[in-house]
Scaffold this motif. Structure first.
Motif, PDB file in Angstrom:
ATOM      1  N   LEU A 228     -29.689  31.997   2.876  1.00 58.39           N
ATOM      2  CA  LEU A 228     -28.752  31.776   3.985  1.00 58.39           C
ATOM      3  C   LEU A 228     -28.200  30.349   3.945  1.00 58.39           C
ATOM      4  CD1 LEU A 228     -27.425  32.693   6.644  1.00 58.39           C
ATOM      5  CD2 LEU A 228     -29.464  31.834   7.826  1.00 58.39           C
TER       6      LEU A 228
ATOM      7  N   PHE B 225     -33.632  31.996  11.774  1.00 60.52           N
ATOM      8  CA  PHE B 225     -33.249  33.139  10.946  1.00 60.52           C
ATOM      9  C   PHE B 225     -34.445  34.061  10.774  1.00 60.52           C
ATOM     10  CE2 PHE B 225     -32.189  34.787   6.502  1.00 60.52           C
ATOM     11  CZ  PHE B 225     -31.467  35.848   7.020  1.00 60.52           C
TER      12      PHE B 225
ATOM     13  N   ASN C 200     -31.958  41.615   9.619  1.00 62.54           N
ATOM     14  CA  ASN C 200     -31.454  40.252   9.449  1.00 62.54           C
ATOM     15  C   ASN C 200     -30.747  39.816  10.730  1.00 62.54           C
ATOM     16  OD1 ASN C 200     -32.202  40.084   6.601  1.00 62.54           O
ATOM     17  ND2 ASN C 200     -30.509  41.513   6.255  1.00 62.54           N
TER      18      ASN C 200
ATOM     19  N   LEU D 161     -29.696  36.332  13.211  1.00 61.98           N
ATOM     20  CA  LEU D 161     -29.513  34.884  13.282  1.00 61.98           C
ATOM     21  C   LEU D 161     -29.392  34.476  14.747  1.00 61.98           C
ATOM     22  CD1 LEU D 161     -29.264  32.896  10.890  1.00 61.98           C
ATOM     23  CD2 LEU D 161     -26.803  32.894  11.249  1.00 61.98           C
TER      24      LEU D 161
END
Length: 848
Positions: free
Chosen positions: A491, A609, A832, A834
């Motif tokens: 990332l 994250f 995933n 964030l």
């Protein structure tokens, strides 16, 4: 060796050559004595300035194999040194061709029978290469003989023209050929052989190779008794001596002979030599062959030096077995290259290219010395005192100017294209050479100057138009120093390529032993090497790696890294951490939450994250699943626009370039109009130049707004005046856009939210307790909100490649468990995700 035998005589041998005997008088007849004198001075000025730079460099250390290539590559770096070395090699190889053509022309003018000059040139080049392949030591032994032949020929020529001027000797000329001052001014006429009419610059291009050869002394620095004294004195004395010889020849022949004689007879030096013309002819032939041997011996060594440095991998097959072995392969490769131009049949076609290659090489030497002197590198300590960087800069400009003026633009363009191609090839190889070149010094000077300029400004943060994430990425390690959460590096690499900001990766190890133990320091170095390797694998080659060891809590070390990493305005403004996939003990969780609080108190943007081990998904995965693959932004709190900027930067990377960007605006109050909100968000995205599809999700029956911002924000917002200066950082999306778009109080609406679904919290035993504490009720309500948010995520973003949303509030008065429970409930089942919290500043603008 001393100055005379080690520098002066080798330079004289390399400078005086075929041009003096076969072309200087013809140039005098065409350009006149005054302009030919100017040609000599213009040419000599470039070599004089280069000699000053060369003397400074040569007296700053030993010049090893490769001569000028060694100087330039060790100063300007392999990317420039390699291509310039190739150009110098080509120039030296063409010089071999030039001397061979000169020798053949001298033979043609000295014998009565005719022969094919091209075949003779090819045979002579092969003979020269054969002698060189036997051993260069024999050539060095014969160099004195060839120099003697030059001196004898020059003496006979000057004596003959002197007697011719007095009328006591005419040689092959007639008395009517003696005309005084007939060549004072130019008489440009078509050349008898090429049938082209020359001009001042073309004649300078023909003459220039006769002033080269000034590197012969510096190439012998290893065998000189006193290089710091001998190289400057010997080189400058050789330049002065040869310049005097050229001027004497110009004015003697130009002042005493008729103009047609000088133009039509290019070998008039032999025709008027005393006592016989054959003396000069034989001397010219032998001197030309000797010069060809010298250049044919020097060119392969330059090529071998480039090959040994691995500067250009395609030359690796030309490497000699060892640094001290004869470069046999390079010799015969040089023979092949030198043979091809002999087909031109006339050295006038060769000399302009020799001139161009040598001028570029001299420009490189001057540029090298300029950088060393101007940047005041501590390692540059020449003992040659008559040097200043301004002279080197002038020499560089002068040489480049001559390249542009002397050579026709097409030939110069071809050479520059070759240079650019070689430079790009060398750059692509990414050859790492620890040569201490000035590339790092230049970059340091630029960075230092820029930092000083930035430090002198009144602003601590960049303007929103110039803001970019300058990341400090925190990577976990195991007990052996191995990085563990590598998905966070993936990332970080995407954010770096999208934003192109400064990037620092730090790793913190908790150990019982401090760095006063040598074993700890060794482990830190080992861990740093592993971290750098992983960074290189993830495309973070230009990032900075640091590893810290602490005997206390990790939060203290991370705070220290946040405070002290970077330099001035180039310090990190954003911290990226991985969300722990598994639970640890209470002490660790409390330390983690303290880390987050400290980072936010330091006014740094914070990114958590939570990623799967397979992140990032491949580009092929996105192409295959293009209809459903997306980056989904769930926008609750405005947060300075960071929640929009980061997904946009990710969408600019190669991995996500085919992925759709979707924005879900969350309503947190029943008084917000979803239709108006959607229209305002679409308009806002248009004004900030971000393409995304917009959806509105209703979570007004939850405490989502209070869970994402400070507790007293609702009071502050209710008291805001509605001016354009209102800080929108802690406002919800609905509050920002309803307020700014309509400037009227909110009103209740009954419009249905598109595709919205209601989440009903299942009853739990805890909810049936009659006397539940207030804090427990608040916690349950927040968990209900987190589950409602997660329910919406699974409904709309179950196939998203990445979900981006606001980071929940980290409350100082609540235990760490509550924060982890809330985040786990929000992200349950999402691979995933964030979590983003801004630093309190605007990072995106709607105006130019």
């Amino acid at each position: 060796m001393g100055t005379l035998t080690g520098v002066f005589i080798p330079c004289i041998s390399n400078i005086i050559g075929i041009i003096l005997f076969l072309r200087l008088t013809n140039i005098t007849g065409q350009a006149g004595t005054i302009y030919t004198t100017l040609i000599v001075l213009v040419s000599t000025l470039s070599t004089f300035l280069t000699a000053l730079s060369l003397s400074a460099i040569a007296t700053n250390g030993e010049i090893q194999a490769g001569g000028p290539y060694y100087v330039i590559s060790r100063t300007l770096g392999i990317e420039i040194g390699g291509p310039v070395g190739i150009l110098f090699y080509l120039g030296t190889t063409l010089a071999t061709t030039m001397y061979v053509l000169g020798a053949v022309e001298a033979i043609q003018r000295s014998v009565s029978f005719q022969f094919d000059a091209r075949w003779a040139s090819l045979i002579l080049v092969w003979a020269v290469a054969s002698i060189v392949s036997i051993g260069v030591k024999y050539i060095n032994m014969a160099s004195s003989f060839f120099l003697c032949m030059v001196v004898v020929s020059l003496f006979c020529a000057i004596l003959g023209v002197t007697l011719f001027a007095s009328g006591s000797f005419y040689g092959l000329l007639q008395p009517q050929d003696r005309v005084f001052f007939d060549n004072l001014w130019p008489h440009y006429q078509p050349d008898p052989v090429t049938e082209k009419t020359p001009d001042f610059w073309s004649l300078l291009a023909i003459f220039y190779p006769s002033v080269t050869g000034i590197l012969a002394g510096s190439n012998r620095s290893a065998v000189l008794a006193s290089p710091s004294t001998s190289i400057p004195k010997g080189t400058l004395a050789a330049i002065g001596f040869t310049t005097t010889i050229y001027l004497v020849v110009i004015w003697l022949y130009g002042s005493t002979m008729a103009n047609p004689v000088l133009i039509n007879d290019k070998f008039v030096v032999a025709a008027v030599s005393w006592p016989y013309e054959q003396v000069v002819a034989v001397g010219v032939i032998f001197s030309s062959i000797g010069a060809a041997l010298q250049t044919c011996a020097g060119a392969p060594r330059v090529l071998a030096a480039i090959a040994l440095d691995d500067a250009l991998p395609f030359l690796s097959w030309l490497k000699p077995p060892g640094p001290d072995d004869e470069p046999t392969k390079a010799v015969w490769f040089t023979w092949l290259l030198a043979s091809i131009p002999t087909l031109a049949g006339n050295l006038d076609h060769i000399t302009p290219f020799v001139t161009m290659f040598f001028l570029l090489m001299y420009a490189g030497i001057n540029l090298s010395c300029f950088f060393l002197g101007f940047l005041k590198t501590p390692g540059f300590r020449p003992t040659f005192r008559y040097f200043h960087w301004s002279m080197s800069l002038f020499g560089f400009v002068w040489c480049l100017a001559l390249v542009g003026l002397v050579i026709n633009w097409f030939s110069a363009l071809v050479v520059f294209v070759i240079f650019i191609m070689l430079y790009a090839y060398t750059k692509k190889q990414r050859a790492q050479k620890e040569w201490g070149d000035v590339g790092n010094v230049i970059r340091y000077a630029i960075a230092n100057s820029a930092l000083r300029a930035l430090a002198g400004t009144q602003f601590t943060d960049f303007h929103a138009k110039n803001w970019r994430p300058q990341l400090l990425t925190v990577v976990d390690t195991d007990s052996c120093g191995n990085p563990t959460n590598l998905h966070v590096l993936a990332l970080a690499s995407q954010l770096k390529h999208g934003g192109d900001g400064v990037h620092i990766v730090t790793s913190v190890m908790r150990r019982q032993e401090s760095i006063e133990k040598y074993e700890t320091c060794e482990l830190i170095e080992h861990s740093k090497m592993l971290l750098k390797n992983h960074m290189n694998c993830h495309g973070l080659e230009d990032g900075f790696a640091q590893v810290m060891s602490t005997t206390q809590s990790s939060s203290q070390a991370i705070w220290s890294a946040v405070v002290h990493a970077g330099l001035g305005p180039l310090s990190p403004n954003t911290v990226l951490l991985s969300y722990p996939p598994t639970r640890r003990d209470e002490e660790w969780k409390e330390d983690y939450v303290q880390t987050l609080r400290g980072i936010m108190n330091l006014k740094k943007a914070l990114i958590l994250f939570k990623g799967a081990s397979g992140y990032p998904p491949s580009k092929e995965h996105h192409i295959t699943n293009q209809p459903t693959s997306s980056i989904d932004v769930w926008w609750v709190v405005h947060d300075g626009g960071l929640l929009l900027l980061l997904p946009y930067l990710l969408s600019q990377t190669e991995v996500f370039e085919s992925v759709k960007l979707r924005l879900f605006a969350v309503t947190s109050s029943a008084t917000e109009n979803p239709d108006r909100l959607r229209a305002c968000v679409i308009d806002h995205l248009r004004r900030v130049r971000i393409r995304a599809t917009v959806h509105v999700v209703d979570l007004s029956d939850t405490t989502i707004a209070e869970d994402m911002r400070e507790a007293d924000m609702s009071l502050q917002l209710s008291q805001s005046t509605g001016s354009r200066g209102t800080n929108t950082h802690h406002m919800t999306v609905g509050e920002v856009f309803s307020h700014h778009a309509y400037e009227v109080p909110y009103h209740a609406v009954n419009a249905d939210v598109e595709s919205a679904a209601t989440y009903n919290e299942p009853a739990s035993p805890a909810a049936q307790i009659p006397k539940e504490s207030t804090s427990m009720m608040q916690r349950n309500e927040r968990l209900r909100t987190a589950r409602a948010f997660n329910h919406a995520l699974k409904q709309f973003s179950s196939r998203a490649s990445l979900v981006v949303t606001n980071l929940p509030l980290v409350r100082s008065e609540e235990p760490a468990d509550e924060f982890f429970d809330y985040v786990d409930a929000m992200s349950d089942g999402v691979k995933n995700m964030l979590f983003v919290r801004g630093s309190g500043i605007e990072v995106i603008t709607t105006y130019v």
